[in-house]
Design a protein around this motif. Structure first.
Motif, mmCIF file in Angstrom:
data_model
loop_
_atom_site.group_PDB
_atom_site.id
_atom_site.type_symbol
_atom_site.label_atom_id
_atom_site.label_comp_id
_atom_site.label_asym_id
_atom_site.label_seq_id
_atom_site.Cartn_x
_atom_site.Cartn_y
_atom_site.Cartn_z
ATOM 1 N N SER A 264 -3.118 13.698 -3.044
ATOM 2 C CA SER A 264 -3.917 12.855 -3.936
ATOM 3 C C SER A 264 -3.422 11.411 -3.892
ATOM 4 C CB SER A 264 -3.950 13.413 -5.362
ATOM 5 O OG SER A 264 -2.663 13.581 -5.889
ATOM 6 N N ALA A 265 -2.123 11.218 -3.627
ATOM 7 C CA ALA A 265 -1.614 9.856 -3.472
ATOM 8 C C ALA A 265 -2.167 9.222 -2.192
ATOM 9 C CB ALA A 265 -0.091 9.851 -3.439
ATOM 10 N N GLU A 266 -2.192 10.017 -1.108
ATOM 11 C CA GLU A 266 -2.767 9.522 0.145
ATOM 12 C C GLU A 266 -4.217 9.108 -0.056
ATOM 13 O OE1 GLU A 266 -2.573 11.884 3.793
ATOM 14 O OE2 GLU A 266 -0.698 12.719 3.031
ATOM 15 N N MET A 267 -4.959 9.963 -0.772
ATOM 16 C CA MET A 267 -6.378 9.664 -0.987
ATOM 17 C C MET A 267 -6.553 8.450 -1.899
ATOM 18 S SD MET A 267 -7.942 11.586 1.009
ATOM 19 C CE MET A 267 -9.570 10.977 0.547
ATOM 20 N N ALA A 268 -5.540 8.166 -2.718
ATOM 21 C CA ALA A 268 -5.618 6.983 -3.580
ATOM 22 C C ALA A 268 -5.167 5.727 -2.837
ATOM 23 C CB ALA A 268 -4.772 7.196 -4.836
ATOM 24 N N GLY A 269 -4.895 5.873 -1.543
ATOM 25 C CA GLY A 269 -4.592 4.701 -0.730
ATOM 26 C C GLY A 269 -3.124 4.331 -0.646
ATOM 27 N N PHE A 270 -2.249 5.178 -1.189
ATOM 28 C CA PHE A 270 -0.822 4.893 -1.131
ATOM 29 C C PHE A 270 -0.323 5.005 0.309
ATOM 30 C CE2 PHE A 270 1.045 5.526 -5.583
ATOM 31 C CZ PHE A 270 -0.154 5.256 -6.206
ATOM 32 N N SER A 271 0.585 4.096 0.694
ATOM 33 C CA SER A 271 1.268 4.238 1.978
ATOM 34 C C SER A 271 2.333 5.313 1.840
ATOM 35 C CB SER A 271 1.908 2.909 2.383
ATOM 36 O OG SER A 271 2.986 2.636 1.506
ATOM 37 N N GLN B 218 5.060 4.007 -0.404
ATOM 38 C CA GLN B 218 4.643 4.000 -1.813
ATOM 39 C C GLN B 218 4.613 5.408 -2.393
ATOM 40 O OE1 GLN B 218 0.930 1.848 -1.249
ATOM 41 N NE2 GLN B 218 1.724 0.122 -2.423
#
Ligand SMILES: Nc1ncnc2c1ncn2[C@@H]1O[C@H](COP(=O)(O)OP(=O)(O)O)[C@@H](O)[C@H]1O
Ligand SMILES: [Mg+2]
Lengths: 262, 214
Positions: free
Chosen positions: B115-122, B125
């Motif tokens: 879900s972090a990846e999908m929220a655009g986190f590197s 991050q």
């Protein structure tokens, strides 16, 4: 260019020797709701996850608004996108998971504002103002300062939807968003999704909520053993199913429905 | 045993607390870095972190301190004994904390990372804002345990010439010929400090919001 939000061409996927998706072709039109139905293990989640490149297809291409996701064609053939390219391709997509996947150490407000702060580099105040509006949309403004563990499943899933909407995606992917919920809590989540659909959001929804698929879906796709067997309007799929596998699948739901009514 | 002697012990215990607290937090920071190295997917970083952890967990702390104390001047670095003590303690605790954290990092549900990846986190991050805080929470009791061990192990830094609680007690015992009451007092001070730490940790644990559901 086509008017497809998502364009899936000849996509196949296998885990080891298990073939999970077989030559899928599917166009998801902009502004429409496409529902993916099918028996458990038929590959629905895998197909949805391929759209977000959370799984890598073994063959075929997936375009999001005409742009490739995951792989690009270069001078030396197909290569994987860089992390930055992938983030850009994904930025049009919001994803909602069956298990909510909220970050447990952040409040509802923290969950929704995190991407605005870390990815969009907004100030805390600015990010939280926007996040608060998203939470208001899913009717959870009063719960903004609660942690996920302090929220019901339905509330958690609505926070997850608000979080996915924070970065203004044009496409929303839902993987069985109500399957982990107690039956009395599915309504509040489905209502939020219905509102989103009415606002013209492009949506792909993996669901066992046949009622939702019938009333909100513009298209229903039936997946069976990794094959896209049927892809049509809900009327065609539900009223006059022509396919024996689809009929069999729907029968199990009708049986269950009849049982519940008694 | 006089009130004056007890005051001297209390003063020396401030040095014990100072050295321990600094080492615990520096060590924890270093442990997170070691975890990042192990999760980087880079074989050199992975191997380096592994070697470091094996060494500091395999060699007695006393020997480590003596090694660092004698090695630094040889390679032309002269540091006050306070700095030497903190470096020794924090490197040693980092190895143990990294080992504790490993279970925490492995226990972060993959869905939270996705879900972090999908929220655009590197990746970085995601490591900083999602994986690390969750891993720290999941291993909190073990981290506190290690902190208490370090508080007690700090008694060893007297070998590099630092006057903390144990060294002060030794000095006073030698000059007053009253070893028993003095060492008993020192022990009591250690006990009270650690009871306070354990109590505070339990309160903090209750207040820590949300561990991921099983
Ligand atoms: N990571 C994986 N590794 C191996 N097999 C998998 C993995 N994910 C899914 N599968 C298999 O792929 C098939 C389709 O799974 P899935 O897409 O989750 O189906 P659905 O969502 O329709 O229930 C199942 O047989 C499942 O066991
Ligand atoms: Mg599934």
């Amino acid at each position: 260019m086509t008017d497809s939000a998502i364009s899936i061409k000849n996509v196949s996927k296998q885990f080891g020797d298990t073939v999970v998706l077989r030559d899928i072709n599917l166009e998801v039109p902009k502004g429409q709701v496409s529902c993916l139905i099918g028996p458990s293990g038929s590959g629905k989640s895998t197909l949805l996850r391929c759209m977000a490149f959370l799984e890598q297809a073994n063959a075929g291409t997936i375009l999001i608004e005409g742009e490739p996701v995951g792989f690009v064609d270069g001078p030396n053939g197909r290569r994987r996108q860089t992390a930055a390219e992938l983030r850009r391709a994904r930025s049009k997509i919001g994803m909602v998971f069956q298990q909510f996947n909220l970050w447990p150490h952040m409040t509802a407000l923290g969950n929704v504002s995190a991407s605005l702060r870390r990815v969009r580099k907004m100030s805390k105040a600015e990010a939280e103002a926007i996040a608060m509006r998203q939470l208001e949309k899913v009717d959870l403004k009063e719960r903004a300062h609660h942690y996920p563990s302090q929220l019901s499943g339905g509330q958690q899933q609505r926070v997850a939807i608000a979080r996915a909407l924070a970065l203004d995606p044009t496409i929303m992917l839902f993987d069985e968003p109500t399957s982990a919920l107690d039956p009395e809590l599915t309504g509040e989540v489905l209502n939020v999704m219905r509102t989103l659909a009415d606002e013209g959001m492009t949506m792909v929804v993996v669901t066992h909520e046949i009622g939702f698929a019938a009333s909100v879906g513009n298209k229903v796709c039936f997946l069976d053993h990794g094959k896209l067997l049927f892809h049509d309007t809900p009327e065609k799929v539900f009223a006059a199913p022509r396919n024996p596998r689809l009929e069999q699948f729907l029968d199990t739901y009708l049986d269950r429905g009849a049982f519940l009514v008694q | 045993m006089t009130w004056y002697l007890f005051q001297l012990l209390l003063q020396a215990s401030l040095m014990t607390i100072f050295v321990s607290v600094l080492s615990i937090f520096a060590g924890l920071g270093f442990a997170v870095l070691l975890s990042a190295m192990r999760m980087s997917g880079n074989r050199v970083l992975f191997g380096g972190a592994g070697l470091f952890i094996s060494f500091f967990r395999g060699v007695p702390l006393l020997v480590q301190l003596l090694l660092i104390f004698n090695l630094l001047p040889v390679i032309g670095i002269t540091l006050p004994s306070l700095a030497t003590a903190i470096i020794g303690l924090s490197l040693s605790t980092a190895a143990y904390q990294a080992e504790n954290l490993r279970g925490g990092f492995e226990g972060v549900p993959i869905g939270l990372v996705e879900s972090a990846e999908m929220a655009g986190f590197s990746r970085l991050q995601t490591f900083i804002y999602i994986r690390t805080p969750i891993a720290l929470r999941m291993t909190f009791p073990a981290l506190v345990n290690e902190a208490i061990l370090i508080l007690k192990a700090s008694s060893l830094v007297s070998v590099v010439g630092l006057v903390e609680l144990t060294k002060m007690a030794q000095n006073l015992a030698a000059s007053t010929y009253q070893p028993l009451p003095i060492f008993a007092s020192a022990g009591l001070i250690y006990l009270v400090i650690n009871l306070i730490v354990a109590f505070a940790a339990r309160r903090a644990e209750d207040a820590l919001p949300g561990l991921p559901a099983k």
